[in-house]
Design a protein around this motif. Structure first.
Motif, short mmCIF file in Angstrom:
data_model
loop_
_atom_site.label_atom_id
_atom_site.label_comp_id
_atom_site.label_asym_id
_atom_site.label_seq_id
_atom_site.Cartn_x
_atom_site.Cartn_y
_atom_site.Cartn_z
N ASN A 209 95.27 -3.88 -8.08
CA ASN A 209 95.72 -5.01 -8.90
C ASN A 209 94.77 -6.19 -8.84
OD1 ASN A 209 97.98 -3.72 -9.84
ND2 ASN A 209 99.36 -4.55 -8.31
N ARG A 210 94.23 -6.44 -7.64
CA ARG A 210 93.26 -7.54 -7.53
C ARG A 210 92.01 -7.25 -8.36
NH1 ARG A 210 95.17 -7.72 -2.12
NH2 ARG A 210 93.54 -6.26 -1.46
N GLN A 213 92.96 -7.68 -11.89
CA GLN A 213 93.15 -9.10 -12.18
C GLN A 213 91.81 -9.79 -12.43
OE1 GLN A 213 96.19 -10.42 -12.45
NE2 GLN A 213 95.37 -12.38 -13.08
N LEU A 216 90.71 -8.73 -15.84
CA LEU A 216 91.50 -9.41 -16.86
C LEU A 216 91.13 -10.88 -16.99
CD1 LEU A 216 95.06 -7.90 -16.26
CD2 LEU A 216 93.60 -7.55 -18.25
N THR A 217 90.78 -11.50 -15.88
CA THR A 217 90.37 -12.91 -15.93
C THR A 217 89.14 -13.07 -16.80
OG1 THR A 217 91.29 -13.29 -13.73
CG2 THR A 217 89.68 -14.89 -14.54
#
Length: 499
Positions: A209-210, A213, A216-217
């Motif tokens: 997930n990190r 993330q 996605l950022t």
């Protein structure tokens, strides 16, 4: 199908909790079984102890009575007295212990009967030896031996039954003693394995997930920038610039949206250009209608006046009637042209919002359109607020003049009131005229619709259409509340703040 991280975590915890509950249930069952078997073993020992105590006390009582018979010394009767006190309680306790064992309870019932019989035998022998003869004493002693023999037989049967139950319960107790620690240990190990697996899975999911993330950022930063460009286009369109374009050529959803917006602005630019041309044509029509059409009307009206003035003595009554009808038709046509011009100009004129005292505005309108024979009641609830004074004045002018025009008497009462309706003021113009049938409540707001004869000079059917168009421009509403013979109330809303 891939599950989301939170779903996996919830599912993992649900499985772990289920296994923990199962292992806890197994441990509880094992411990409970051990407790039950331990209680059963204790119960068996208590039963054996009570039965052995009964037989021992009974034997002591028998021996004591026989010693008394041989020696005549009452000291030997002490065990008999003790047995008399102890045996009823001992019998009661052993009967309570055998409640759940019908066969054993039957044996204990027999044992109690033999004990009572033994006491009936021993009791006469405890009395003075001079009362009882030798033969009677011997008979009692023989009966005593038979009774005690039956007691011993019953005791041995009871003891065998209890020892068999004890062996079975001890075996089960040993089984539970061995399995309980194993069940608890296996439960703990299984729970640790599940928790460790779940934690490892969660750690892995969090790491993924990190990473996602971070990706996605980066993607969101680009999307935010492109959305900002689209927002800028929208703001320019709102300000009236329809020639702006978005230089976004990406082959994705935002790129497709940018292309659609570019085509939209192009279409808007063409539409507004066409609309501007139509407005110019409408302005030209209004100029022609107000000058080129009204000039011949004024000429015809002038000619009619000349005829009346020059041929005053020569005109017959019928001719005068015709001339009056002609003047009425000309006046109605002039009113129709003026009404159409007013309807066309609604929403197309610029204005400056001003603070308007509605009570003062209604009073000024009343002085212009309400005859002295009518009473105009202005409520003190009318507000003062910032709005377009000309449009609001035109609405009240048309509503009040209509109330007077369509009144069935030459005098009447008109009432103007207001109430707060959130973001709007709700105004009410009430009259005591002939009223309007419900089937006409919507029809009267249509263009050229009137409830009077079309040949009446004052009935053009445009006034309420203008009112509705003005109120629609203000994003308000208007309705009529009326019934035949009960007067009419026109209720409209007006925004408190101008857009």
């Amino acid at each position: 199908m891939q599950l989301q991280t939170d779903t996996k975590i919830i599912l993992g915890f649900a499985i772990a909790m289920s296994v923990l509950l199962l292992t806890s249930a197994a441990s509880f069952w094992s411990i409970r079984g051990l407790s039950i078997q331990t209680r059963y073993v204790e119960h068996t020992y208590q039963t054996l102890q009570e039965v052995e105590s009964i037989t021992a006390v009974l034997k002591d009582a028998q021996a004591g009575v026989r010693g008394y018979l041989l020696t005549g010394d009452t000291i030997y009767l002490q065990p008999y007295s003790i047995a008399t006190d102890q045996l009823p309680n001992s019998l009661r306790r052993v009967m309570e212990l055998s409640v759940e064992n019908p066969s054993q309870r039957a044996r204990l019932d027999s044992l109690r009967s033999f004990v009572e019989q033994e006491f009936r035998i021993l009791r006469p022998m405890t009395m003075s030896t001079q009362v009882m003869g030798t033969f009677a004493r011997q008979t009692l002693l023989d009966t005593d031996r038979q009774t005690m023999r039956q007691v011993r037989i019953l005791y041995n049967r009871i003891r065998r039954e209890e020892l068999a139950a004890l062996a079975q319960r001890s075996a089960l107790q040993e089984t539970f003693e061995r399995t309980t620690p194993i069940a608890v240990l296996l439960s703990a190990i299984l729970a640790l394995v599940i928790v460790a697996t779940l934690v490892r899975k969660i750690v892995r999911e969090l790491a993924d997930n990190r990473r996602l993330q971070a990706e996605l950022t980066t993607v969101n930063a680009g999307i935010t920038k492109r959305i900002g460009i689209i927002r800028g286009l929208a703001e320019q369109v709102v300000r009236g610039d329809y020639k702006v374009k978005i230089p976004d050529k990406e082959q994705d959803s935002l790129g497709g949206l940018a292309g659609l917006l570019n085509r939209m602005t192009e279409a808007l630019d063409q539409s507004f250009s066409a609309l501007e041309k139509r407005n110019q044509e409408l302005d030209q029509f209004a100029y022609v209608a107000s000058h080129d059409l009204k000039a011949p009307l004024r000429g015809i009206t002038t000619i009619v006046k000349w005829i009346e003035e020059e041929l005053t003595t020569e005109l017959s009554p019928q001719m005068r009637t015709y001339l009056e009808q002609m003047k009425g038709r000309l006046a109605r046509l002039d009113d129709l042209i003026n009404g159409l011009l007013a309807y066309a100009r609604v929403g197309r004129t610029t204005y400056t919002a001003q603070e308007v005292n509605v009570a003062k505005l209604v009073h000024e309108v009343g002085e212009l359109v309400v005859p002295p024979s009518f009473e105009l009641d202005i409520s003190p609830s009318l507000p003062t607020f910032v709005t377009n004074p000309l449009s609001l004045q035109q609405v009240f002018t048309n509503l009040l003049s209509n109330a007077v025009k369509y009144h069935h008497r030459g005098n009447g009462r008109l009432t103007v009131s207001c109430q707060d309706a959130g973001d709007f003021f709700e105004f009410r113009v009430q009259d005591d005229g002939p009223g309007i049938a419900p089937e006409y409540h919507q029809k009267i707001f249509l263009l050229f619709q009137t409830l009077r004869d079309r040949h009446s000079s004052e009935s053009t059917g445009i006034g309420l259409s203008i009112v509705k168009k003005i109120i629609d421009e203000q994003q308000g509403t208007i309705r009529v509340e009326s019934a035949v013979g009960e007067g009419a109330a026109f209720v409209f809303t007006w925004p408190k703040a101008q857009a």
